[in-house]
Motif scaffolding. Structure first.
Motif, PDB file in Angstrom:
ATOM      1  N   LEU A  40       0.837  -1.198   0.000  1.00  0.00           N
ATOM      2  CA  LEU A  40       0.000   0.000   0.000  1.00  0.00           C
ATOM      3  C   LEU A  40       0.875   1.252   0.000  1.00  0.00           C
ATOM      4  O   LEU A  40       1.961   1.258   0.590  1.00  0.00           O
ATOM      5  CB  LEU A  40      -0.921   0.022   1.222  1.00  0.00           C
ATOM      6  N   ASN A  41       0.393   2.293  -0.661  1.00  0.00           N
ATOM      7  CA  ASN A  41       1.121   3.549  -0.708  1.00  0.00           C
ATOM      8  C   ASN A  41       0.264   4.662  -0.084  1.00  0.00           C
ATOM      9  O   ASN A  41      -0.964   4.568  -0.044  1.00  0.00           O
ATOM     10  CB  ASN A  41       1.476   3.921  -2.145  1.00  0.00           C
ATOM     11  N   TYR A  42       0.937   5.708   0.349  1.00  0.00           N
ATOM     12  CA  TYR A  42       0.248   6.835   0.980  1.00  0.00           C
ATOM     13  C   TYR A  42       0.861   8.140   0.459  1.00  0.00           C
ATOM     14  O   TYR A  42       2.006   8.169  -0.001  1.00  0.00           O
ATOM     15  CB  TYR A  42       0.377   6.772   2.503  1.00  0.00           C
ATOM     16  N   VAL A  43       0.072   9.217   0.578  1.00  0.00           N
ATOM     17  CA  VAL A  43       0.543  10.529   0.162  1.00  0.00           C
ATOM     18  C   VAL A  43       0.754  11.392   1.407  1.00  0.00           C
ATOM     19  O   VAL A  43      -0.196  11.682   2.145  1.00  0.00           O
ATOM     20  CB  VAL A  43      -0.466  11.221  -0.784  1.00  0.00           C
ATOM     21  N   LEU A  44       2.002  11.763   1.647  1.00  0.00           N
ATOM     22  CA  LEU A  44       2.369  12.614   2.777  1.00  0.00           C
ATOM     23  C   LEU A  44       2.565  14.032   2.246  1.00  0.00           C
ATOM     24  O   LEU A  44       3.316  14.241   1.293  1.00  0.00           O
ATOM     25  CB  LEU A  44       3.660  12.103   3.424  1.00  0.00           C
ATOM     26  N   GLN A  45       1.868  14.980   2.846  1.00  0.00           N
ATOM     27  CA  GLN A  45       1.900  16.343   2.308  1.00  0.00           C
ATOM     28  C   GLN A  45       2.152  17.373   3.392  1.00  0.00           C
ATOM     29  O   GLN A  45       1.559  17.338   4.478  1.00  0.00           O
ATOM     30  CB  GLN A  45       0.581  16.661   1.603  1.00  0.00           C
ATOM     31  N   LYS A  46       3.061  18.294   3.077  1.00  0.00           N
ATOM     32  CA  LYS A  46       3.320  19.446   3.943  1.00  0.00           C
ATOM     33  C   LYS A  46       2.577  20.641   3.359  1.00  0.00           C
ATOM     34  O   LYS A  46       2.835  21.052   2.229  1.00  0.00           O
ATOM     35  CB  LYS A  46       4.818  19.744   4.021  1.00  0.00           C
ATOM     36  N   ILE A  47       1.630  21.193   4.131  1.00  0.00           N
ATOM     37  CA  ILE A  47       0.848  22.328   3.666  1.00  0.00           C
ATOM     38  C   ILE A  47       1.694  23.593   3.759  1.00  0.00           C
ATOM     39  O   ILE A  47       2.356  23.846   4.764  1.00  0.00           O
ATOM     40  CB  ILE A  47      -0.438  22.516   4.497  1.00  0.00           C
ATOM     41  N   ASN A  48       1.682  24.389   2.691  1.00  0.00           N
ATOM     42  CA  ASN A  48       2.495  25.603   2.617  1.00  0.00           C
ATOM     43  C   ASN A  48       1.872  26.704   3.476  1.00  0.00           C
ATOM     44  O   ASN A  48       0.876  27.312   3.095  1.00  0.00           O
ATOM     45  CB  ASN A  48       2.600  26.064   1.158  1.00  0.00           C
ATOM     46  N   ASP A  49       2.459  26.977   4.640  1.00  0.00           N
ATOM     47  CA  ASP A  49       1.881  27.980   5.534  1.00  0.00           C
ATOM     48  C   ASP A  49       2.222  29.407   5.109  1.00  0.00           C
ATOM     49  O   ASP A  49       1.767  30.371   5.732  1.00  0.00           O
ATOM     50  CB  ASP A  49       2.309  27.740   6.986  1.00  0.00           C
ATOM     51  N   GLN A  50       3.026  29.565   4.054  1.00  0.00           N
ATOM     52  CA  GLN A  50       3.263  30.904   3.505  1.00  0.00           C
ATOM     53  C   GLN A  50       2.093  31.335   2.626  1.00  0.00           C
ATOM     54  O   GLN A  50       1.821  32.521   2.462  1.00  0.00           O
ATOM     55  CB  GLN A  50       4.566  30.912   2.686  1.00  0.00           C
ATOM     56  N   GLU A  96       2.163  18.672  13.402  1.00  0.00           N
ATOM     57  CA  GLU A  96       3.006  19.864  13.311  1.00  0.00           C
ATOM     58  C   GLU A  96       4.439  19.448  13.603  1.00  0.00           C
ATOM     59  O   GLU A  96       4.754  19.017  14.716  1.00  0.00           O
ATOM     60  CB  GLU A  96       2.533  20.933  14.285  1.00  0.00           C
ATOM     61  N   ALA A  97       5.287  19.560  12.592  1.00  0.00           N
ATOM     62  CA  ALA A  97       6.680  19.120  12.752  1.00  0.00           C
ATOM     63  C   ALA A  97       7.545  19.772  11.683  1.00  0.00           C
ATOM     64  O   ALA A  97       7.095  20.002  10.558  1.00  0.00           O
ATOM     65  CB  ALA A  97       6.772  17.599  12.630  1.00  0.00           C
ATOM     66  N   HIS A  98       8.790  20.044  12.043  1.00  0.00           N
ATOM     67  CA  HIS A  98       9.785  20.546  11.090  1.00  0.00           C
ATOM     68  C   HIS A  98       9.249  21.717  10.271  1.00  0.00           C
ATOM     69  O   HIS A  98       9.238  21.698   9.040  1.00  0.00           O
ATOM     70  CB  HIS A  98      10.279  19.412  10.184  1.00  0.00           C
ATOM     71  N   ASN A  99       8.797  22.721  10.997  1.00  0.00           N
ATOM     72  CA  ASN A  99       8.335  23.977  10.393  1.00  0.00           C
ATOM     73  C   ASN A  99       7.213  23.784   9.383  1.00  0.00           C
ATOM     74  O   ASN A  99       7.138  24.489   8.375  1.00  0.00           O
ATOM     75  CB  ASN A  99       9.513  24.706   9.708  1.00  0.00           C
ATOM     76  N   GLY A 100       6.344  22.837   9.677  1.00  0.00           N
ATOM     77  CA  GLY A 100       5.239  22.620   8.754  1.00  0.00           C
ATOM     78  C   GLY A 100       4.089  21.870   9.371  1.00  0.00           C
ATOM     79  O   GLY A 100       4.159  21.394  10.513  1.00  0.00           O
ATOM     80  N   CYS A 101       3.023  21.777   8.615  1.00  0.00           N
ATOM     81  CA  CYS A 101       1.817  21.070   9.029  1.00  0.00           C
ATOM     82  C   CYS A 101       1.613  19.937   8.025  1.00  0.00           C
ATOM     83  O   CYS A 101       1.470  20.178   6.825  1.00  0.00           O
ATOM     84  CB  CYS A 101       0.648  22.047   9.012  1.00  0.00           C
ATOM     85  N   TRP A 102       1.611  18.692   8.516  1.00  0.00           N
ATOM     86  CA  TRP A 102       1.644  17.530   7.635  1.00  0.00           C
ATOM     87  C   TRP A 102       0.338  16.734   7.712  1.00  0.00           C
ATOM     88  O   TRP A 102      -0.203  16.521   8.792  1.00  0.00           O
ATOM     89  CB  TRP A 102       2.798  16.610   8.029  1.00  0.00           C
ATOM     90  N   THR A 103      -0.137  16.283   6.558  1.00  0.00           N
ATOM     91  CA  THR A 103      -1.292  15.387   6.501  1.00  0.00           C
ATOM     92  C   THR A 103      -0.884  14.112   5.772  1.00  0.00           C
ATOM     93  O   THR A 103       0.077  14.107   4.986  1.00  0.00           O
ATOM     94  CB  THR A 103      -2.480  16.024   5.757  1.00  0.00           C
ATOM     95  N   LEU A 104      -1.649  13.045   6.023  1.00  0.00           N
ATOM     96  CA  LEU A 104      -1.408  11.772   5.340  1.00  0.00           C
ATOM     97  C   LEU A 104      -2.719  11.331   4.694  1.00  0.00           C
ATOM     98  O   LEU A 104      -3.763  11.274   5.343  1.00  0.00           O
ATOM     99  CB  LEU A 104      -0.925  10.705   6.314  1.00  0.00           C
ATOM    100  N   MET A 105      -2.647  11.032   3.416  1.00  0.00           N
ATOM    101  CA  MET A 105      -3.830  10.625   2.653  1.00  0.00           C
ATOM    102  C   MET A 105      -3.617   9.262   2.011  1.00  0.00           C
ATOM    103  O   MET A 105      -2.476   8.832   1.787  1.00  0.00           O
ATOM    104  CB  MET A 105      -4.123  11.645   1.546  1.00  0.00           C
ATOM    105  N   GLU A 106      -4.723   8.612   1.719  1.00  0.00           N
ATOM    106  CA  GLU A 106      -4.668   7.377   0.943  1.00  0.00           C
ATOM    107  C   GLU A 106      -4.174   7.691  -0.465  1.00  0.00           C
ATOM    108  O   GLU A 106      -4.411   8.781  -0.990  1.00  0.00           O
ATOM    109  CB  GLU A 106      -6.062   6.750   0.861  1.00  0.00           C
ATOM    110  N   TYR A 107      -3.485   6.748  -1.052  1.00  0.00           N
ATOM    111  CA  TYR A 107      -3.008   6.894  -2.433  1.00  0.00           C
ATOM    112  C   TYR A 107      -3.935   6.112  -3.354  1.00  0.00           C
ATOM    113  O   TYR A 107      -4.284   4.960  -3.065  1.00  0.00           O
ATOM    114  CB  TYR A 107      -1.580   6.383  -2.557  1.00  0.00           C
TER     115      TYR A 107
END
Length: 359
Positions: A40-50, A96-107
């Motif tokens: 299974l694969n997943y999509v990890l995304q850092k939302i651009n807070d700028q 919230e980690a490493h200067n960002g906000c991260w979500t994980l989605m199904e691929y």
């Protein structure tokens, strides 16, 4: 990669990461494809807070809409898919980690994105998906969806920004843009109409995507539509802006920074394919008033984008990233050329639209 693994492991997925790759699609957020040992694969995304300074609201909108669509698709045995969100170990939807906000989605497996349409089938499939999105979110209460980008498609607001830029613009920039400035002023009255009708409650407020371009559709290998993606800009709105933005981005014969102004025209075959697909999914839910004003949505959204590029040029390029000195001026000229094509072909655009929706 270890940092990304550590972030991934904070979500409720008990799998071993095999590798992580950068996903090519997307210009705002940092997006990664995570391969796991179970296949299974997943999509990890850092939302651009700028770009997005209200991340909680952005993510909440995305989760609400994706969960609603998943439930709606399951109940109706719909063939389309939606990437669901995975909760964290703390039952949240982001880390919230490493200067960002991260979500994980199904691929969604065996999928691809397309930046520019090559044939009418791709346009038709994309239009059905965007129409399906409107249809299947109809039952969702818009009061629970937050307007994360207020006045995003407001012509009065965009025109105010343009007038303010015009007041302080350098004489040299105003001189180079004078033809565009005059054209924008000429179009002002008609371009305000949709916003005025919206304020008078002539149209239902719906859940809208607000970035309805081709690259936000997933296709399979045979170019069949699979899913709508990138819900960052999901907000309450009117259907005309999603419809218009799709036409602007999918049915132009050039890219939006092409200097071939004569070639920058509306592809009427693509337009007809889009109308037919969109009508298949939305005819039963859109009001007659909504359908009648869809063609004006095309002109209005093209105008908004042309005006925004022109405004940024007059403001010395402070908003959009530019690749060369007069990039925004080129973009503005391109969009205004596309608007002129829409104006010249407006009778045919209305005929195609009304025929597709049986008006």
């Amino acid at each position: 990669m270890e940092i990304l693994k550590n972030i991934f492991n904070q979500f409720q997925v008990k799998q071993t990461v095999v590798k992580i790759e950068v996903l090519a699609s997307g210009h705002i957020n940092d997006t990664y494809l995570v391969y796991c040992s179970n296949g299974l694969n997943y999509v990890l995304q850092k939302i651009n807070d700028q770009v997005f300074n209200n991340l909680n609201d952005i993510i909440l909108n995305k989760v609400i809409v994706s969960n609603h669509l998943k439930t709606s698709y399951q109940k109706s045995n719909n063939k389309y898919q939606i990437a669901g969100f995975i909760k964290t170990e703390n039952d949240a939807f982001f880390v919230e980690a490493h200067n960002g906000c991260w979500t994980l989605m199904e691929y969604i497996p065996k999928s691809k994105t397309i930046d520019r349409a090559h044939n009418e089938k791709q346009v038709f499939e994309a239009s059905k998906l965007f129409g399906n999105f409107i249809a299947h979110t109809e039952a969702l209460n818009t009061e629970g969806i937050i307007e994360t980008l207020p006045k995003f498609h407001s012509v009065p607001f965009r025109f105010f920004q343009f007038e303010e830029a015009l007041k302080q613009a350098k004489a040299s920039r105003k001189a180079k843009a004078q033809e565009l400035i005059s054209f924008a002023l000429e179009q002002q009255k008609e371009m305000f109409l949709l916003s005025e009708l919206k304020e008078k409650d002539n149209f239902p407020i719906r859940v809208t995507h607000n970035d309805a371009k081709l690259s936000n559709i997933l296709f399979d290998k045979e170019d069949n539509g699979l899913a709508v993606i990138d819900l960052d800009t999901v907000m309450p709105g009117i259907v005309h802006f999603d419809f218009g933005d799709s036409i602007r981005s999918i049915c132009s014969n050039t890219v939006e920074d092409s200097e071939d102004l004569e070639g920058t025209t509306i592809n009427l075959k693509f337009y007809e394919a889009f109308c037919k697909g969109f009508a298949l999914e939305t005819s039963n839910i859109l009001t007659s008033e909504e359908k009648r004003y869809l063609p004006l949505g095309v002109k209005t959204i093209i105008f908004i984008m042309g005006l925004r590029f022109l405004t940024d040029y007059l403001n010395n390029d402070v908003y959009y990233k530019t690749a060369f000195k007069e990039h925004n001026l080129v973009r503005a000229k391109n969009q205004m050329a596309l608007l002129k094509s829409a104006i010249q072909n407006y009778d045919e655009i209305k005929r195609i639209t009304y025929s597709s929706f049986n008006l």
